[in-house]
Design a protein around this motif. Structure first.
Motif, PDB file in Angstrom:
ATOM      1  N   ASP A   1       0.822  -1.201   0.000  1.00 30.64           N
ATOM      2  CA  ASP A   1       0.000   0.000   0.000  1.00 30.64           C
ATOM      3  C   ASP A   1       0.862   1.260   0.000  1.00 30.64           C
ATOM      4  O   ASP A   1       0.534   2.231  -0.668  1.00 30.64           O
ATOM      5  CB  ASP A   1      -0.936   0.022   1.215  1.00 30.64           C
ATOM      6  CG  ASP A   1      -2.044  -1.021   1.105  1.00 30.64           C
ATOM      7  OD1 ASP A   1      -2.376  -1.386  -0.031  1.00 30.64           O
ATOM      8  OD2 ASP A   1      -2.548  -1.439   2.165  1.00 30.64           O
ATOM      9  N   ALA A   2       1.956   1.225   0.742  1.00 32.83           N
ATOM     10  CA  ALA A   2       2.855   2.381   0.786  1.00 32.83           C
ATOM     11  C   ALA A   2       3.501   2.600  -0.582  1.00 32.83           C
ATOM     12  O   ALA A   2       3.721   3.738  -1.007  1.00 32.83           O
ATOM     13  CB  ALA A   2       3.913   2.188   1.865  1.00 32.83           C
ATOM     14  N   GLY A   3       3.810   1.523  -1.282  1.00 35.44           N
ATOM     15  CA  GLY A   3       4.408   1.620  -2.616  1.00 35.44           C
ATOM     16  C   GLY A   3       3.451   2.242  -3.622  1.00 35.44           C
ATOM     17  O   GLY A   3       3.851   3.066  -4.460  1.00 35.44           O
ATOM     18  N   ILE A   4       2.174   1.871  -3.537  1.00 37.50           N
ATOM     19  CA  ILE A   4       1.168   2.430  -4.439  1.00 37.50           C
ATOM     20  C   ILE A   4       0.964   3.915  -4.142  1.00 37.50           C
ATOM     21  O   ILE A   4       0.887   4.742  -5.057  1.00 37.50           O
ATOM     22  CB  ILE A   4      -0.159   1.646  -4.327  1.00 37.50           C
ATOM     23  CG1 ILE A   4       0.038   0.245  -4.887  1.00 37.50           C
ATOM     24  CG2 ILE A   4      -1.288   2.366  -5.045  1.00 37.50           C
ATOM     25  CD1 ILE A   4      -1.157  -0.672  -4.706  1.00 37.50           C
ATOM     26  N   ILE A   5       0.909   4.260  -2.873  1.00 40.40           N
ATOM     27  CA  ILE A   5       0.741   5.669  -2.476  1.00 40.40           C
ATOM     28  C   ILE A   5       1.937   6.485  -2.951  1.00 40.40           C
ATOM     29  O   ILE A   5       1.783   7.578  -3.488  1.00 40.40           O
ATOM     30  CB  ILE A   5       0.539   5.792  -0.955  1.00 40.40           C
ATOM     31  CG1 ILE A   5      -0.798   5.177  -0.567  1.00 40.40           C
ATOM     32  CG2 ILE A   5       0.628   7.254  -0.512  1.00 40.40           C
ATOM     33  CD1 ILE A   5      -1.037   5.096   0.928  1.00 40.40           C
TER      34      ILE A   5
ATOM     35  N   LEU B   1       1.893   9.476  -5.671  1.00 38.41           N
ATOM     36  CA  LEU B   1       2.460  10.783  -5.300  1.00 38.41           C
ATOM     37  C   LEU B   1       3.514  11.230  -6.310  1.00 38.41           C
ATOM     38  O   LEU B   1       3.516  12.391  -6.743  1.00 38.41           O
ATOM     39  CB  LEU B   1       3.071  10.699  -3.896  1.00 38.41           C
ATOM     40  CG  LEU B   1       3.583  11.999  -3.293  1.00 38.41           C
ATOM     41  CD1 LEU B   1       2.446  13.004  -3.148  1.00 38.41           C
ATOM     42  CD2 LEU B   1       4.225  11.738  -1.953  1.00 38.41           C
ATOM     43  N   VAL B   2       4.391  10.334  -6.737  1.00 39.05           N
ATOM     44  CA  VAL B   2       5.427  10.657  -7.724  1.00 39.05           C
ATOM     45  C   VAL B   2       4.787  11.024  -9.064  1.00 39.05           C
ATOM     46  O   VAL B   2       5.187  12.004  -9.713  1.00 39.05           O
ATOM     47  CB  VAL B   2       6.425   9.479  -7.873  1.00 39.05           C
ATOM     48  CG1 VAL B   2       7.329   9.673  -9.090  1.00 39.05           C
ATOM     49  CG2 VAL B   2       7.259   9.329  -6.622  1.00 39.05           C
TER      50      VAL B   2
END
Length: 183
Positions: free
Chosen positions: A2-6, A10-11
Motif C-alpha cells: 500500500d505504501a508503494g502504491i501511495i 504521489l510521484v
C-alpha cells in the motif's frame, strides 16, 4: 504494498504537476515571442516608410539638411539595434526625429498640402498606433510571463529550466513629452 502504491501515485502526481507548470511557462514565453514578432513587423514597416517620407520632404525643404540626416541616422540605428533595450532607445530617437520632420511641414505650406506627403504622414500615424497597440500587448505578455516565473511554485523550477525575466519595451522620455505647438 500500500505504501508503494501511495508513493507511486504521489510521484506521478508531482510529475504531472511539474509538466503542467513547465508547459504554462513555455506557453507564456511563446506568447512573448509572438508579441515581439508583431512589434518587429510594425517596426519594419515603419523603417520602410521613413525613406519615402524623407525623400518627399527633401524636395520641399532641401536646406533642412540636419533634420533629414537625423531621421536617416535614427532609422539606421533602429535597424542596427541588437538588444531590446538598444532597440527601444533607437526607436524613441526615431520617434523624436520624425516629430521634428513633421514639424517642418508647418513651415512649408506646399509640403503640407502635398498629397503624397499627407498620405505618407497618415500611413505613419496609422503605423504608430499599431506599434503602440503591439507594444501594449507585448508588455502585457512580458508582465504575465515575468509574474508566472516569480510565483510559487513555478519559481522553484523556472530558473533551473532556463526561464529568465524578460525586458519591457518601454517608451522613452522623448515620446512621453507632449509636442509643442506654436502659432
Amino acid at each position: 504494498m500500500d505504501a508503494g502504491i501511495i508513493l507511486l501515485i504521489l510521484v506521478i502526481g508531482i510529475g504531472i504537476f511539474l509538466v503542467m507548470v513547465y508547459n504554462r511557462l513555455v506557453a507564456l514565453r511563446q506568447t512573448c515571442n509572438q508579441a515581439w514578432g508583431d512589434i518587429d513587423v510594425q517596426l519594419k514597416q515603419r523603417h520602410d516608410l521613413v525613406p519615402n517620407i524623407v525623400e518627399t520632404v527633401k524636395g520641399y525643404a532641401a536646406h533642412e539638411k540636419d533634420t533629414l540626416e537625423n531621421v536617416t541616422k535614427a532609422r539606421q540605428q533602429a535597424i542596427d539595434a541588437s538588444s531590446l533595450k538598444g532597440l527601444a532607445e533607437a526607436e524613441n530617437m526615431l520617434s523624436g526625429a520624425l516629430r521634428q520632420l513633421f514639424a517642418l511641414s508647418e513651415a512649408y505650406p506646399d509640403l503640407k498640402a502635398n498629397q503624397n506627403f499627407l498620405s505618407l504622414q497618415n500611413e505613419l500615424a496609422d503605423l504608430e498606433n499599431k506599434i503602440a497597440a503591439a507594444r501594449r500587448f507585448f508588455n502585457n505578455a512580458v508582465n504575465e510571463y515575468n509574474t508566472a516565473t516569480e510565483q510559487f511554485p513555478a519559481v522553484v523550477i523556472a530558473g533551473s529550466m532556463g526561464f529568465k525575466q524578460r525586458e519591457y519595451f518601454e517608451v522613452g522620455e522623448a515620446e512621453r513629452a507632449a509636442p509643442k505647438v506654436q502659432f
